[in-house]
Design a protein around this motif. Sequence first.
Motif, PDB file in Angstrom:
ATOM      1  N   ASP A 169      11.241  73.930 -11.967  1.00  0.00           N
ATOM      2  CA  ASP A 169       9.808  74.218 -11.833  1.00  0.00           C
ATOM      3  C   ASP A 169       9.159  73.285 -10.819  1.00  0.00           C
ATOM      4  O   ASP A 169       8.338  73.704 -10.007  1.00  0.00           O
ATOM      5  CB  ASP A 169       9.091  74.080 -13.178  1.00  0.00           C
ATOM      6  CG  ASP A 169       9.420  75.205 -14.135  1.00  0.00           C
ATOM      7  OD1 ASP A 169       9.947  76.245 -13.685  1.00  0.00           O
ATOM      8  OD2 ASP A 169       9.157  75.031 -15.342  1.00  0.00           O
ATOM      9  N   PHE A 170       9.526  72.014 -10.885  1.00  0.00           N
ATOM     10  CA  PHE A 170       8.974  71.036  -9.954  1.00  0.00           C
ATOM     11  C   PHE A 170       9.355  71.392  -8.520  1.00  0.00           C
ATOM     12  O   PHE A 170       8.510  71.380  -7.626  1.00  0.00           O
ATOM     13  CB  PHE A 170       9.457  69.627 -10.284  1.00  0.00           C
ATOM     14  CG  PHE A 170       9.131  68.620  -9.222  1.00  0.00           C
ATOM     15  CD1 PHE A 170       7.824  68.211  -9.021  1.00  0.00           C
ATOM     16  CD2 PHE A 170      10.117  68.098  -8.404  1.00  0.00           C
ATOM     17  CE1 PHE A 170       7.509  67.291  -8.033  1.00  0.00           C
ATOM     18  CE2 PHE A 170       9.817  67.178  -7.419  1.00  0.00           C
ATOM     19  CZ  PHE A 170       8.507  66.779  -7.236  1.00  0.00           C
ATOM     20  N   LEU A 171      10.612  71.734  -8.285  1.00  0.00           N
ATOM     21  CA  LEU A 171      11.061  72.062  -6.933  1.00  0.00           C
ATOM     22  C   LEU A 171      10.388  73.324  -6.409  1.00  0.00           C
ATOM     23  O   LEU A 171      10.015  73.389  -5.228  1.00  0.00           O
ATOM     24  CB  LEU A 171      12.577  72.205  -6.893  1.00  0.00           C
ATOM     25  CG  LEU A 171      13.349  70.910  -7.127  1.00  0.00           C
ATOM     26  CD1 LEU A 171      14.844  71.187  -7.198  1.00  0.00           C
ATOM     27  CD2 LEU A 171      13.041  69.889  -6.051  1.00  0.00           C
ATOM     28  N   ASN A 172      10.186  74.315  -7.256  1.00  0.00           N
ATOM     29  CA  ASN A 172       9.466  75.523  -6.839  1.00  0.00           C
ATOM     30  C   ASN A 172       8.026  75.205  -6.482  1.00  0.00           C
ATOM     31  O   ASN A 172       7.478  75.732  -5.514  1.00  0.00           O
ATOM     32  CB  ASN A 172       9.521  76.590  -7.922  1.00  0.00           C
ATOM     33  CG  ASN A 172      10.857  77.277  -7.991  1.00  0.00           C
ATOM     34  OD1 ASN A 172      11.563  77.381  -6.981  1.00  0.00           O
ATOM     35  ND2 ASN A 172      11.227  77.735  -9.165  1.00  0.00           N
ATOM     36  N   GLU A 173       7.396  74.352  -7.265  1.00  0.00           N
ATOM     37  CA  GLU A 173       6.019  73.939  -6.989  1.00  0.00           C
ATOM     38  C   GLU A 173       5.952  73.133  -5.695  1.00  0.00           C
ATOM     39  O   GLU A 173       5.028  73.300  -4.897  1.00  0.00           O
ATOM     40  CB  GLU A 173       5.510  73.102  -8.161  1.00  0.00           C
ATOM     41  CG  GLU A 173       4.050  72.762  -8.119  1.00  0.00           C
ATOM     42  CD  GLU A 173       3.613  71.992  -9.351  1.00  0.00           C
ATOM     43  OE1 GLU A 173       2.717  71.157  -9.216  1.00  0.00           O
ATOM     44  OE2 GLU A 173       4.182  72.209 -10.444  1.00  0.00           O
ATOM     45  N   LEU A 174       6.938  72.305  -5.476  1.00  0.00           N
ATOM     46  CA  LEU A 174       6.971  71.429  -4.307  1.00  0.00           C
ATOM     47  C   LEU A 174       7.073  72.203  -2.990  1.00  0.00           C
ATOM     48  O   LEU A 174       6.544  71.775  -1.972  1.00  0.00           O
ATOM     49  CB  LEU A 174       8.137  70.450  -4.430  1.00  0.00           C
ATOM     50  CG  LEU A 174       8.315  69.405  -3.350  1.00  0.00           C
ATOM     51  CD1 LEU A 174       7.090  68.497  -3.288  1.00  0.00           C
ATOM     52  CD2 LEU A 174       9.564  68.590  -3.620  1.00  0.00           C
TER      53      LEU A 174
END
Length: 50
Positions: free
Chosen positions: A21-26
């Motif tokens: 989720d963090f990488l997609n948001e990033l």
Amino acid sequence: MTYDLFNQLLYIRSTHNNEADFLNELKNMTKEDVSRHYENSQKNTQQVSR
């Protein structure tokens, strides 16, 4: 990438439970988004610790 930005990203990452989720948001974050997210994460952490 500046040292401050890198530290902000590390801090933001530490507040996420799901790395995917963090990488997609990033992917779509700008420097301003990172700063805003960092400030909000710190505020939320301070409220929880009270």
